[in-house]
Design a protein around this motif. Structure first.
Motif, PDB file in Angstrom:
ATOM      1  N   TRP A 181     -16.714  12.030  -2.095  1.00 15.63           N
ATOM      2  CA  TRP A 181     -16.475  11.127  -3.219  1.00 15.63           C
ATOM      3  C   TRP A 181     -14.992  10.780  -3.306  1.00 15.63           C
ATOM      4  O   TRP A 181     -14.617   9.614  -3.399  1.00 15.63           O
ATOM      5  N   ARG A 182     -14.140  11.801  -3.217  1.00 20.00           N
ATOM      6  CA  ARG A 182     -12.724  11.530  -3.468  1.00 20.00           C
ATOM      7  C   ARG A 182     -12.028  10.779  -2.342  1.00 20.00           C
ATOM      8  O   ARG A 182     -10.945  10.246  -2.547  1.00 20.00           O
ATOM      9  N   THR A 183     -12.626  10.727  -1.166  1.00 17.65           N
ATOM     10  CA  THR A 183     -11.996   9.928  -0.112  1.00 17.65           C
ATOM     11  C   THR A 183     -12.177   8.430  -0.371  1.00 17.65           C
ATOM     12  O   THR A 183     -11.526   7.612   0.277  1.00 17.65           O
ATOM     13  N   SER A 184     -13.025   8.087  -1.317  1.00 16.02           N
ATOM     14  CA  SER A 184     -13.117   6.718  -1.823  1.00 16.02           C
ATOM     15  C   SER A 184     -14.117   6.652  -2.968  1.00 16.02           C
ATOM     16  O   SER A 184     -15.274   6.266  -2.782  1.00 16.02           O
ATOM     17  N   PRO A 191     -11.607  19.817  -4.999  1.00 14.06           N
ATOM     18  CA  PRO A 191     -11.647  20.424  -6.335  1.00 14.06           C
ATOM     19  C   PRO A 191     -12.755  19.859  -7.227  1.00 14.06           C
ATOM     20  O   PRO A 191     -13.286  20.547  -8.074  1.00 14.06           O
ATOM     21  N   ASP A 192     -13.090  18.556  -7.058  1.00 15.92           N
ATOM     22  CA  ASP A 192     -14.146  17.991  -7.892  1.00 15.92           C
ATOM     23  C   ASP A 192     -15.504  18.485  -7.380  1.00 15.92           C
ATOM     24  O   ASP A 192     -15.622  18.976  -6.271  1.00 15.92           O
ATOM     25  N   VAL A 247       0.816  -1.220   0.000  1.00 15.50           N
ATOM     26  CA  VAL A 247       0.000   0.000   0.000  1.00 15.50           C
ATOM     27  C   VAL A 247       0.850   1.272   0.000  1.00 15.50           C
ATOM     28  O   VAL A 247       0.454   2.295  -0.554  1.00 15.50           O
ATOM     29  N   ARG A 248       2.033   1.196   0.596  1.00 13.92           N
ATOM     30  CA  ARG A 248       2.892   2.384   0.626  1.00 13.92           C
ATOM     31  C   ARG A 248       3.230   2.886  -0.775  1.00 13.92           C
ATOM     32  O   ARG A 248       3.426   4.089  -0.980  1.00 13.92           O
ATOM     33  N   GLU A 249       3.300   1.974  -1.738  1.00 15.52           N
ATOM     34  CA  GLU A 249       3.724   2.350  -3.094  1.00 15.52           C
ATOM     35  C   GLU A 249       2.570   2.827  -3.974  1.00 15.52           C
ATOM     36  O   GLU A 249       2.789   3.308  -5.084  1.00 15.52           O
ATOM     37  N   LEU A 250       1.347   2.686  -3.524  1.00 15.27           N
ATOM     38  CA  LEU A 250       0.191   3.030  -4.369  1.00 15.27           C
ATOM     39  C   LEU A 250      -0.084   4.537  -4.309  1.00 15.27           C
ATOM     40  O   LEU A 250       0.196   5.180  -3.294  1.00 15.27           O
ATOM     41  N   PRO A 251      -0.649   5.104  -5.384  1.00 11.15           N
ATOM     42  CA  PRO A 251      -1.029   6.527  -5.348  1.00 11.15           C
ATOM     43  C   PRO A 251      -2.020   6.730  -4.191  1.00 11.15           C
ATOM     44  O   PRO A 251      -3.048   6.059  -4.145  1.00 11.15           O
ATOM     45  N   VAL A 252      -1.706   7.647  -3.277  1.00 10.61           N
ATOM     46  CA  VAL A 252      -2.515   7.732  -2.058  1.00 10.61           C
ATOM     47  C   VAL A 252      -3.938   8.188  -2.374  1.00 10.61           C
ATOM     48  O   VAL A 252      -4.907   7.552  -1.983  1.00 10.61           O
ATOM     49  N   LEU A 253      -4.039   9.302  -3.101  1.00 13.40           N
ATOM     50  CA  LEU A 253      -5.359   9.817  -3.481  1.00 13.40           C
ATOM     51  C   LEU A 253      -5.740   9.208  -4.828  1.00 13.40           C
ATOM     52  O   LEU A 253      -4.969   9.266  -5.781  1.00 13.40           O
ATOM     53  N   SER A 254      -6.925   8.631  -4.877  1.00  8.69           N
ATOM     54  CA  SER A 254      -7.385   8.042  -6.137  1.00  8.69           C
ATOM     55  C   SER A 254      -7.328   9.068  -7.264  1.00  8.69           C
ATOM     56  O   SER A 254      -7.685  10.224  -7.072  1.00  8.69           O
ATOM     57  N   GLN A 255      -6.888   8.614  -8.425  1.00  8.87           N
ATOM     58  CA  GLN A 255      -6.699   9.537  -9.549  1.00  8.87           C
ATOM     59  C   GLN A 255      -7.806   9.399 -10.599  1.00  8.87           C
ATOM     60  O   GLN A 255      -7.691   9.946 -11.704  1.00  8.87           O
ATOM     61  N   VAL A 256      -8.891   8.697 -10.280  1.00 10.00           N
ATOM     62  CA  VAL A 256      -9.964   8.530 -11.276  1.00 10.00           C
ATOM     63  C   VAL A 256     -10.863   9.770 -11.317  1.00 10.00           C
ATOM     64  O   VAL A 256     -10.797  10.629 -10.436  1.00 10.00           O
ATOM     65  N   GLU A 257     -11.689   9.841 -12.340  1.00 10.94           N
ATOM     66  CA  GLU A 257     -12.681  10.912 -12.473  1.00 10.94           C
ATOM     67  C   GLU A 257     -14.048  10.380 -12.020  1.00 10.94           C
ATOM     68  O   GLU A 257     -14.312   9.187 -12.129  1.00 10.94           O
TER      69      GLU A 257
END
Lengths: 436, 436
Positions: free
Chosen positions: B104-107, B302-303, A23-33
């Motif tokens: 939303w962005r927290t998950s 921001p979203d 988990v340490r290596e994953l992008p912390v904040l989700s980058q999806v729209e």
């Protein structure tokens, strides 16, 4: 089914173990729209059964990009949390047992362990006897419940008093209960000014130890004096910072909270318990019972035990006590204290770096593991800085507004966070500031 | 920590697997006295860490006698439930991921899967498009939330209307929100009489499909007509029976519910999802948002996605959607329908046995998997009969009061219940009746 369960269970344990390892290596904040995840899933449910392994496969391939990693040691936003290993496994037991605490007899073990574990935490926190507790899902529900109990005592006082820096749960409770709200101004250290409280008109005052924006500490002793004189219910919201009461060296921050009518602390924030686990203690157990108790015929039972459903909004409750119990036992007092002290040390370290760096400012007193700071630049630049840092995926921080200014918040609270992670955060922030 | 986690995880999976293998043989209703469990546990928390295996050992030796076995196929009280295998393992994943759905962005995955799975269930239940849903902990919270949204629209109508046989959540909501309550009388089949509703004065009416006492069905089409004419919010509480809407042959029981403003169904009751998972659909999503939305500065992002915290009481939510998703996929529509049809068959069978036996009466129409019956004897004898049956540990039933009479309830809803278990229940009841 049970052989399948053992096999699927092994897969699930392995999935979680591998997740925590990487988990340490994953992008912390989700980058999806917005909409990305839903669009990748079938519009309609399946007709035929699928194996559990198919669920795990889709968790990896479809859902994973839509996760913001609260378990990441590089999550510094809001208040950082930990779903600790004993807490996670306890949730498996909780679901396996599927206890439903409605009446005492629907699960004596659930009710009595809940009463015991919240009393253990009371002892660890240095609160006196006379506080009885139970577990709510979140502090929002706890504050709402406390205000309901308070208003039942003083229906002639439809006013709730909170600090302008109190968590929005106070404002939400007032709105949901159709109460007027007073937001009391604060002093230069973001502490509610007790002499401005309309305490004589209020059914309840919510004071905060560790506000959400900057972890400021309201002057609880003076607020308690005034509430006591006015016959007003005092609720102390220590959702985040309350966990630090297990450290004797920080007890001075909690002066006066033992005089509150009710107190909320969230072990799911800083004590390693997976969400949800919010403890609500009260010295006014009977007033809670009077406000909430309602035992219809189909729930009457031969015993005359108190039922936890008589002091809360929901009728049924999960066996959340089991995870609090597992965490308190598997870490012990000493183990929890060690982790919190390490977080305080890391926060102090980070604060020192900010103070020593030209062009950066610490903007609020630091009492716990939250550092509020900003680049000596415009609000817009600070906002862009935060977005760039978060968009990098390397770290995740959030913000607050203090005295009208946009400030950054670094909240340390994950059990897996190391000095390297905090160093990384500082490096990313300086890099992005330089690139602005 | 992760090697320990794998080892402890294997122990925990094995513990749950063994528990589910032997749960049928355990005394269904806990036989301890109030205080027994707490007295057997240490008064104070440990200082030093203990291994997770110590927690499991105490679960066996100390807590186990204090469990009432909701997972037992011989649990026929209240409404029987199942923590199904995929649902249980999903809880392990939920805790391992420790997602906190605030914004939303927290998950994003949590929010979008929650919206999707409740829409899947909407489709399975034959409800039209236009209903949006989210997951609450329990129906108590769901009803409270619906009434809050309704009252925000009509603050000039501080009255809530429910049937005299409605679940106590309605009464509780009225009390907590300081609303007047009208309990409307029912007809000879325990259905609310719509013409007696003070619908013009009410902000909301709660109609029930499958009441708690006897699973009666309020006349929803006529109630909807009157609510519609009066501009009154209609909430349909189908917490238990709503799951049966996945069976097309039972859809006639749900006539008119598509006209409700909000509907509550608990997949944690009859659809195999471990507690807690209560679905709340509404056609008035914007009114919910208006009643609950409050996004403070420190939570602005921001979203501009809708956040589920804007339609519920708690600010943060667990990733409950993951267990609903796992259950809907691992059983599929067909698998869930099969289990519910088997429960209906067993209930019909039991009902037939009671009808055929001299000295016993079925006392309410049976629409779903709940049978209400009594021995043709005094209330006291029926109460003693129930206590004797429950004290035997072989089965667990509960009671209700209908037309002033004490009646027994046999609720079938556990996925592991077989015809042998129902036969056993009938044998135990006849044996204890004979021994009275």
């Amino acid at each position: 089914m049970s052989e399948t369960f053992r096999e699927d269970g092994a897969l699930a344990v392995d999935w979680v173990a591998s997740y925590l390892e990487r988990v340490r290596e994953l992008p912390v904040l989700s980058q999806v729209e917005p909409g990305d995840i839903r669009r990748a899933l079938p519009v309609s449910p399946p007709d035929e059964p699928e194996p559990f392994s198919a669920v795990l496969a889709d968790l990896d391939s479809i859902l994973a990009p839509g996760l913001t990693h609260w378990q990441s040691p590089r999550f510094f936003a809001y208040f950082a949390t930990t779903g600790s290993e004993p807490g996670v496994l306890a949730e498996l037991l909780i679901a396996g047992l599927n206890q439903v605490g409605i009446l005492w007899r629907t699960s004596p073990a659930l009710q009595e362990l809940e009463e015991l574990t919240v009393d253990w935490l009371r002892q660890l926190s240095g609160l006196p006897e006379g506080f009885h507790g139970h577990i709510e899902d979140t502090a929002s529900t706890g504050v709402l419940a406390a205000v309901i109990a308070a208003r039942a005592l003083r229906p002639d006082r439809p006013l709730l008093v909170v600090s302008e820096h109190a968590h929005s749960v106070g404002e939400k409770a007032a709105r949901l209960l159709d109460l007027e709200l007073q937001k009391v101004p604060t002093d230069d250290e973001f502490r509610m000014k007790p002499d401005l409280m309309r305490v004589d008109e209020a059914c309840a005052v919510v004071a905060t130890i560790g506000t959400t924006g900057m972890a400021s500490i309201d002057p609880v002793p003076e607020i308690a004096d005034r509430c006591s004189a006015a016959g007003t219910w005092l609720h102390v919201d220590a959702a985040y910072a309350g966990s630090a009461a297990i450290l004797p060296e920080l007890r001075s921050h909690f002066r006066g909270w033992e005089r509150a009518d009710s107190i909320g602390v969230n072990p799911h924030k800083w004590l390693g318990v997976p969400v949800d686990c919010s403890v609500l203690w009260t010295r006014r157990h009977e007033d809670f019972r009077n406000a909430f108790s309602l035992v219809p015929e189909y729930l009457r039972s031969p015993d005359d035990a108190l039922n936890l459903s008589e002091v809360s909004i929901p009728l049924g409750r999960r066996f959340r006590a089991l995870k609090l119990w597992a965490v308190l036992r598997c870490y012990g007092r000493v183990g929890l204290q060690e982790r919190l002290r390490e977080h305080l040390r890391l926060a102090e370290l980070f604060e020192g770096w900010v103070r020593a760096e030209p062009g950066w400012d610490v903007v609020a007193p630091r009492h716990f593991s939250l550092v509020c700071f900003r680049l000596d630049a415009s609000d817009e630049d600070n906002e862009r800085l935060l977005e760039r840092a978060n968009d990098s995926g390397e770290i995740f921080l959030s913000h607050a507004r203090l005295d009208g200014r946009y400030v950054l918040r670094l909240a340390i609270g994950n059990f897996r966070t190391t000095e390297d992670d905090v160093t990384l955060a500082w490096n990313v922030l300086r890099r992005e500031a330089a690139a602005l």
